[in-house]
Write a protein that holds these residues in place. Structure first.
Motif, PDB file in Angstrom:
ATOM      1  N   UNK A 128       0.811  -1.217   0.000  1.00 17.52           N
ATOM      2  CA  UNK A 128       0.000   0.000   0.000  1.00 17.52           C
ATOM      3  C   UNK A 128       0.845   1.267   0.000  1.00 17.52           C
ATOM      4  N   UNK A 129       2.105   1.154   0.419  1.00 14.86           N
ATOM      5  CA  UNK A 129       2.891   2.368   0.673  1.00 14.86           C
ATOM      6  C   UNK A 129       4.248   2.415  -0.023  1.00 14.86           C
ATOM      7  N   UNK A 130       4.493   1.535  -0.960  1.00 11.71           N
ATOM      8  CA  UNK A 130       5.808   1.526  -1.606  1.00 11.71           C
ATOM      9  C   UNK A 130       6.044   2.816  -2.406  1.00 11.71           C
ATOM     10  N   UNK A 131       4.976   3.536  -2.715  1.00 15.16           N
ATOM     11  CA  UNK A 131       5.137   4.821  -3.411  1.00 15.16           C
ATOM     12  C   UNK A 131       5.886   5.846  -2.560  1.00 15.16           C
ATOM     13  N   UNK A 132       6.037   5.593  -1.249  1.00 12.69           N
ATOM     14  CA  UNK A 132       6.881   6.469  -0.433  1.00 12.69           C
ATOM     15  C   UNK A 132       8.294   6.571  -1.016  1.00 12.69           C
TER      16      UNK A 132
END
Length: 387
Positions: A128-132
């Protein structure tokens, strides 16, 4: 607004932030001091609050038998498990792209390759958060995500937008080659930085909550420092930027710039340590639990406890839980076990009296080292030995 209602709302917001987000994307405690005070060795068994996991990785350089990382927030452990996977199944260059540069276009493909080797909860979180870690000119660095990162991003971008002079002078401060040049650069920055806007931002409990500072710690700072919260922050910032070398102060650099430099970064991100840490990662474990819960199920004995500053909050919010935590620590502590703590306050009055009676403190050692703390935001640090 009624003061009691305001406090309740502040506490609720703090709990919401800590219960629903990654809070710490980097450790805000200086491991150079930790390792001097802890004196770790090949027979050491360490319990540490996970936070971002940086310091736990640094401890492996001292060759301990075990480093048990414990955190109530599973996201903090998911962050450390991602770092473990990069050490074990990626190259140093890939590790540094993620956590040195704060991300880049190649991170998504690297993550896809590693994903199957992550614990299920870790993969679910980073899916869900690898776009960080997307990186690039139009994307924020990983170090400007999460609660503390968002606060740093808001603070630096807002001040940079409204204060172009600050944007010009900060690179000179970070690039200072000696103490005198650094002091001159800070003298130019300080009056630009401290005006009505920055004083207003520093006083916002919501911003402090994003940075991981609960209301009881804010109250402790206000009560123990003659200048209150603003005076405390101004004094600490001035000391950090005039008395510690910016060339090695990676703590402040990463929040101001969103990245580390190869020569100014945590030890775990230095290439010469990559293979050593990789070989010793089997000694590091992660546990999503309270410290008391972990110790009840893992009876030790342990030679070292690194408690960060969470006891400040417990002392005000749940003194019964704090007393139980110390009972658990004493039950599993090896003879002569060392305990390292930090506090927003200036002394150990936050500790239960029963715990203080069983601990021997060394202020002559910790106070001298505290002056060399590159972070510079704590009121005090304390080393104790279990009697």
């Amino acid at each position: 607004m009624n003061l009691t209602v305001s406090r309740r709302l502040g506490d609720a917001f703090f709990r919401f932030v800590h219960g629903n987000r990654l809070v710490y994307n980097t450790c805000w405690e200086d491991p150079r001091l930790d390792r001097r005070l802890l004196a770790l060795g090949s027979d050491s068994r360490v319990v540490v609050i996970t936070s971002a996991g940086d310091n736990a990785l640094d401890y492996l350089l001292d060759d301990p038998t075990e480093v048990a990382c414990v955190d109530l927030n599973f996201r903090q452990n998911a962050l450390l498990e991602l770092k473990r996977a990069l050490f074990c199944r990626a190259s140093f260059k890939e590790l540094f792209t993620f956590f040195g540069q704060g991300g880049g276009p190649s991170c998504a493909a690297t993550y896809a390759r590693l994903r199957g080797h992550l614990p299920a909860y870790t993969a679910a979180y980073w899916d869900k958060n690898i776009a960080y870690f997307k990186g690039g000119r139009l994307s924020r660095s990983f170090y400007h995500h999460g609660a503390s990162g968002a606060a740093a991003f808001l603070f630096t971008r807002l001040l940079g937008l409204l204060k172009p002079g600050l944007r010009r002078e900060l690179p000179r401060l970070l690039a200072a080659r000696d103490a005198e040049e650094q002091r001159r650069a800070f003298t130019a920055v300080e009056p630009i930085f401290w005006d009505r806007l920055s004083r207003w931002l520093v006083a916002r409990p919501a911003l402090m909550a994003l940075l991981g500072v609960p209301r009881p710690q804010i109250a402790l700072i206000r009560d123990s420092h003659p200048g209150g919260l603003e005076g405390f922050v101004r004094e600490k910032v001035r000391r950090v930027f005039t008395e510690t070398a910016m060339a090695e102060n990676y703590f402040w650099r990463v929040y101001l710039t969103g990245r580390y430099a190869p020569e100014c970064c945590p030890e775990y991100l230095k290439e010469q340590h990559f293979e050593t840490i990789r070989e010793r990662l089997g000694r590091l474990t992660t546990h999503t639990d309270s410290l008391s819960g972990f110790l009840a199920g893992h009876p030790g004995p342990y030679s070292h406890f690194v408690l960060l500053d969470h006891q400040d909050w417990l002392a005000n919010h749940d003194p019964a839980a704090l007393a139980e935590e110390w009972e658990r620590i004493f039950a599993v502590a090896a003879p002569g076990a060392r305990v390292l703590m930090r506090s927003a306050g200036l002394d150990v009055s936050f500790l239960p009296e029963a715990a203080r009676r069983r601990l021997t403190f060394f202020p002559e050692v910790t106070e001298a080292l505290h002056a060399a703390d590159r972070v510079g935001t704590y009121g005090s640090q304390h080393l104790a030995v279990v009697a």
